[in-house]
Design a protein around this motif. Structure first.
Motif, PDB file in Angstrom:
ATOM      1  N   THR A  23       0.920  -1.217   0.139  1.00  0.00           N
ATOM      2  CA  THR A  23      -0.003   0.032  -0.034  1.00  0.00           C
ATOM      3  C   THR A  23       1.119   1.293  -0.140  1.00  0.00           C
ATOM      4  OG1 THR A  23      -1.729  -1.065   1.273  1.00  0.00           O
ATOM      5  CG2 THR A  23      -1.862   1.146   1.321  1.00  0.00           C
ATOM      6  N   LEU A  24       1.864   1.241   0.804  1.00  0.00           N
ATOM      7  CA  LEU A  24       2.614   2.211   0.872  1.00  0.00           C
ATOM      8  C   LEU A  24       3.467   2.472  -0.546  1.00  0.00           C
ATOM      9  CD1 LEU A  24       4.591   1.839   4.248  1.00  0.00           C
ATOM     10  CD2 LEU A  24       2.867   3.495   4.010  1.00  0.00           C
ATOM     11  N   VAL A  25       4.086   1.652  -1.261  1.00  0.00           N
ATOM     12  CA  VAL A  25       4.621   1.944  -2.482  1.00  0.00           C
ATOM     13  C   VAL A  25       3.391   2.270  -3.544  1.00  0.00           C
ATOM     14  CG1 VAL A  25       5.784   0.589  -4.390  1.00  0.00           C
ATOM     15  CG2 VAL A  25       6.464   0.218  -2.040  1.00  0.00           C
ATOM     16  N   ARG A  26       2.271   1.648  -3.515  1.00  0.00           N
ATOM     17  CA  ARG A  26       1.532   2.121  -4.377  1.00  0.00           C
ATOM     18  C   ARG A  26       1.007   3.685  -3.974  1.00  0.00           C
ATOM     19  NH1 ARG A  26      -2.099  -1.633  -2.909  1.00  0.00           N
ATOM     20  NH2 ARG A  26      -1.522  -3.448  -3.815  1.00  0.00           N
ATOM     21  N   GLN A  27       0.941   4.019  -2.932  1.00  0.00           N
ATOM     22  CA  GLN A  27       0.744   5.502  -2.521  1.00  0.00           C
ATOM     23  C   GLN A  27       1.720   6.552  -3.093  1.00  0.00           C
ATOM     24  OE1 GLN A  27      -0.419   5.429   1.425  1.00  0.00           O
ATOM     25  NE2 GLN A  27      -2.445   4.824   1.279  1.00  0.00           N
ATOM     26  N   ALA A  28       2.899   6.113  -3.265  1.00  0.00           N
ATOM     27  CA  ALA A  28       3.957   6.733  -3.530  1.00  0.00           C
ATOM     28  C   ALA A  28       4.032   7.348  -4.879  1.00  0.00           C
ATOM     29  CB  ALA A  28       5.398   6.015  -3.312  1.00  0.00           C
ATOM     30  N   ARG A  29       3.205   6.632  -5.807  1.00  0.00           N
ATOM     31  CA  ARG A  29       2.954   7.084  -7.250  1.00  0.00           C
ATOM     32  C   ARG A  29       4.267   7.193  -7.802  1.00  0.00           C
ATOM     33  NH1 ARG A  29      -1.856   7.142  -7.692  1.00  0.00           N
ATOM     34  NH2 ARG A  29      -3.272   7.503  -6.352  1.00  0.00           N
ATOM     35  N   GLY A  30       4.921   5.972  -7.890  1.00  0.00           N
ATOM     36  CA  GLY A  30       6.263   5.950  -8.693  1.00  0.00           C
ATOM     37  C   GLY A  30       5.963   5.929 -10.238  1.00  0.00           C
ATOM     38  N   GLU A  31       6.524   5.896 -11.363  1.00  0.00           N
ATOM     39  CA  GLU A  31       6.045   5.604 -12.650  1.00  0.00           C
ATOM     40  C   GLU A  31       5.701   4.174 -12.674  1.00  0.00           C
ATOM     41  OE1 GLU A  31       8.733   6.984 -15.410  1.00  0.00           O
ATOM     42  OE2 GLU A  31       8.623   9.139 -14.722  1.00  0.00           O
ATOM     43  N   ARG A  32       6.660   3.153 -12.119  1.00  0.00           N
ATOM     44  CA  ARG A  32       6.355   1.886 -12.020  1.00  0.00           C
ATOM     45  C   ARG A  32       6.448   1.525 -10.626  1.00  0.00           C
ATOM     46  NH1 ARG A  32      10.619  -1.562 -15.644  1.00  0.00           N
ATOM     47  NH2 ARG A  32      11.878  -0.312 -14.063  1.00  0.00           N
ATOM     48  N   ASN A  33       5.674   0.320 -10.236  1.00  0.00           N
ATOM     49  CA  ASN A  33       5.882  -0.372  -8.845  1.00  0.00           C
ATOM     50  C   ASN A  33       6.659  -1.706  -9.157  1.00  0.00           C
ATOM     51  OD1 ASN A  33       4.531   1.776  -7.738  1.00  0.00           O
ATOM     52  ND2 ASN A  33       2.371   0.602  -7.867  1.00  0.00           N
ATOM     53  N   ILE A  34       7.958  -1.605  -8.515  1.00  0.00           N
ATOM     54  CA  ILE A  34       8.835  -2.794  -8.829  1.00  0.00           C
ATOM     55  C   ILE A  34       8.594  -3.715  -7.436  1.00  0.00           C
ATOM     56  CG2 ILE A  34      11.330  -3.632  -9.088  1.00  0.00           C
ATOM     57  CD1 ILE A  34      10.211  -1.912 -11.366  1.00  0.00           C
ATOM     58  N   TYR A  35       8.624  -4.868  -7.416  1.00  0.00           N
ATOM     59  CA  TYR A  35       8.644  -5.790  -6.428  1.00  0.00           C
ATOM     60  C   TYR A  35       9.787  -6.514  -6.649  1.00  0.00           C
ATOM     61  CZ  TYR A  35       6.256  -8.505  -2.950  1.00  0.00           C
ATOM     62  OH  TYR A  35       5.828  -9.221  -1.720  1.00  0.00           O
ATOM     63  N   ILE A  36      10.782  -6.688  -5.631  1.00  0.00           N
ATOM     64  CA  ILE A  36      11.917  -7.382  -5.586  1.00  0.00           C
ATOM     65  C   ILE A  36      11.658  -8.569  -4.423  1.00  0.00           C
ATOM     66  CG2 ILE A  36      14.397  -7.670  -5.459  1.00  0.00           C
ATOM     67  CD1 ILE A  36      14.582  -4.525  -5.432  1.00  0.00           C
ATOM     68  N   ALA A  37      11.372  -9.936  -5.138  1.00  0.00           N
ATOM     69  CA  ALA A  37      10.886 -11.104  -4.428  1.00  0.00           C
ATOM     70  C   ALA A  37      12.326 -11.775  -4.020  1.00  0.00           C
ATOM     71  CB  ALA A  37      10.098 -11.830  -4.941  1.00  0.00           C
ATOM     72  N   SER A  38      12.508 -12.260  -2.736  1.00  0.00           N
ATOM     73  CA  SER A  38      13.885 -12.956  -2.416  1.00  0.00           C
ATOM     74  C   SER A  38      13.403 -14.387  -2.079  1.00  0.00           C
ATOM     75  CB  SER A  38      14.669 -12.118  -1.243  1.00  0.00           C
ATOM     76  OG  SER A  38      15.263 -11.036  -1.921  1.00  0.00           O
ATOM     77  N   GLY A  39      12.268 -14.839  -2.121  1.00  0.00           N
ATOM     78  CA  GLY A  39      11.765 -16.214  -1.797  1.00  0.00           C
ATOM     79  C   GLY A  39      12.344 -17.020  -2.902  1.00  0.00           C
ATOM     80  N   ILE A  40      12.535 -18.245  -2.285  1.00  0.00           N
ATOM     81  CA  ILE A  40      12.983 -19.332  -3.340  1.00  0.00           C
ATOM     82  C   ILE A  40      11.956 -20.264  -3.164  1.00  0.00           C
ATOM     83  CG2 ILE A  40      14.686 -21.157  -3.926  1.00  0.00           C
ATOM     84  CD1 ILE A  40      16.887 -19.259  -2.879  1.00  0.00           C
ATOM     85  N   ALA A  41      11.434 -21.217  -4.202  1.00  0.00           N
ATOM     86  CA  ALA A  41      10.762 -22.326  -3.872  1.00  0.00           C
ATOM     87  C   ALA A  41      11.364 -23.547  -3.575  1.00  0.00           C
ATOM     88  CB  ALA A  41       9.820 -22.428  -5.312  1.00  0.00           C
ATOM     89  N   ARG A  42      11.319 -23.928  -2.607  1.00  0.00           N
ATOM     90  CA  ARG A  42      11.569 -25.203  -2.055  1.00  0.00           C
ATOM     91  C   ARG A  42      11.024 -26.345  -2.089  1.00  0.00           C
ATOM     92  NH1 ARG A  42      16.802 -23.430  -0.302  1.00  0.00           N
ATOM     93  NH2 ARG A  42      16.885 -21.289   0.595  1.00  0.00           N
ATOM     94  N   ASP A  43       9.504 -26.284  -2.319  1.00  0.00           N
ATOM     95  CA  ASP A  43       8.830 -27.379  -2.505  1.00  0.00           C
ATOM     96  C   ASP A  43       7.717 -26.797  -3.439  1.00  0.00           C
ATOM     97  OD1 ASP A  43       6.534 -26.120  -0.993  1.00  0.00           O
ATOM     98  OD2 ASP A  43       7.761 -26.552   0.731  1.00  0.00           O
ATOM     99  N   PRO A  44       6.859 -27.866  -4.019  1.00  0.00           N
ATOM    100  CA  PRO A  44       5.793 -27.543  -5.234  1.00  0.00           C
ATOM    101  C   PRO A  44       4.679 -26.550  -4.433  1.00  0.00           C
ATOM    102  CG  PRO A  44       5.988 -29.619  -5.033  1.00  0.00           C
ATOM    103  CD  PRO A  44       6.727 -29.337  -3.908  1.00  0.00           C
ATOM    104  N   GLU A  45       4.476 -26.357  -3.228  1.00  0.00           N
ATOM    105  CA  GLU A  45       3.477 -25.529  -2.685  1.00  0.00           C
ATOM    106  C   GLU A  45       3.856 -24.184  -2.723  1.00  0.00           C
ATOM    107  OE1 GLU A  45       1.563 -23.275   0.392  1.00  0.00           O
ATOM    108  OE2 GLU A  45       3.302 -23.827   0.535  1.00  0.00           O
TER     109      GLU A  45
END
Lengths: 182, 139
Positions: A23-45
């Motif tokens: 929500t904070l990032v969306r409210q910042a009104r950047g030209e693009r919203n970038i999501y840096i995700a650091s999670g790794i899939a270790r199982d199918p779920e």
């Protein structure tokens, strides 16, 4: 150079920290919203969950960068006036600290290894902040119970303290409630 | 009596060293001073764990903490929160969290001033003249 806002958001599992940071990032009104995700899939779920989140965010107008390690590699993909969210420090730290597990030589056990990564991380965070209009860093509260891994906890505490002192705002999430501590 | 409280590696010791004017130069880690002595007491949870490993009963442990807390002298207690995780399967681990939590409750009840540290950022949760919000919340 005008620095973007740096915001540190930390909370327990399912505390609503990621949703709040989004929500904070969306409210910042950047030209693009970038999501840096650091999670790794270790199982199918987890793989399924990551794919679902990615799809949800894409429909919501987010650009996702999967960056489990070496945050600096995300830097060239970030443009001036982007609003950026990084989720999260705890998974990144685990990925970096236990790098080399298969080879039997953990970064955690190699002198100077984590120090080097930490040095790079600080520079990268400062650089993202300098480029982006807004940068929210999400992390997890895992220092209120004794864990076996002292090294992990010590690094996490050090990173969190640095983020809290560096940030324009520091927020602790408590079950969906944002407590502004700075 | 004063308490500085928070999770591990949150900067509690740093805060005490840099922000509090210490009258006493005695700094103990995982040890208790004799009753009547002034000191900074850090690592109480480690002291409690040692007692439990030596099969000292909970009553004794709490009694020792009480005797010290009620004696003359100025003390700062640096308390590390260890109670927010999953209840452990191992009985000693469980007992450790239980006795530590009950000791903290006693100390919190008796302290004049309590500061919580969150990654270096202090918050007074008791003793700032607003009659602790904790108690207000009891209704």
């Amino acid at each position: 150079m005008v620095q973007g806002q740096l915001v540190f958001v930390s909370g327990g599992v399912r505390s609503g920290k990621s949703a709040y940071a989004e929500t904070l990032v969306r409210q910042a009104r950047g030209e693009r919203n970038i999501y840096i995700a650091s999670g790794i899939a270790r199982d199918p779920e987890m793989a399924e969950r990551i794919a679902r989140h990615r799809k949800d965010r894409a429909q919501d107008g987010w650009w996702t960068i999967e960056q489990p390690q070496q945050l600096s590699e995300a830097l060239p993909l970030i443009r001036q006036n982007d609003a950026v969210l990084w989720d999260c420090v705890t998974t990144w730290l685990a990925n970096e600290l236990y790098e080399g597990f298969e080879q039997g030589s953990l970064c955690a056990d190699t002198p100077g290894c984590m120090e080097q990564k930490w040095h790079e991380l600080k520079n990268t965070i400062d650089s993202i902040r300098a480029k982006a209009v807004y940068f929210a860093v999400v992390s997890n509260e895992v220092l209120d119970e004794p864990l076996v891994d002292d090294t992990y906890q010590e690094w996490l505490g050090k990173i969190h303290q640095w983020l809290a002192s560096r940030a324009d705002q520091a927020i602790e999430m408590e079950n969906g409630l944002a407590i502004r501590r700075k | 009596m004063r308490i500085v409280f928070g999770g591990a590696f949150n900067g509690k010791r740093k805060y005490v060293k840099e922000q509090l004017k210490l009258d006493s130069s005695v700094w103990l880690e995982g040890e208790l001073p004799a009753p009547g002595e002034s000191a900074v007491i850090a690592g109480l949870e480690q002291w409690i764990r040692k007692q439990l490993e030596q099969q000292r009963p909970e009553q004794d442990i709490i009694a020792a903490i009480r005797e010290l807390a009620e004696s003359a002298g100025e003390r700062i207690w640096i308390l590390t929160d260890i109670g927010r995780g999953i209840v452990p399967i191992d009985p000693l681990e469980r007992e450790w969290r239980d006795v530590t939590g009950r000791s903290y409750q006693y100390l919190f009840g008796n302290a004049e001033h309590i500061t919580r540290i969150w990654y270096g950022i202090p918050q007074t949760i008791k003793g700032d003249g607003r009659d602790e919000y904790l108690h207000e919340n009891r209704g």
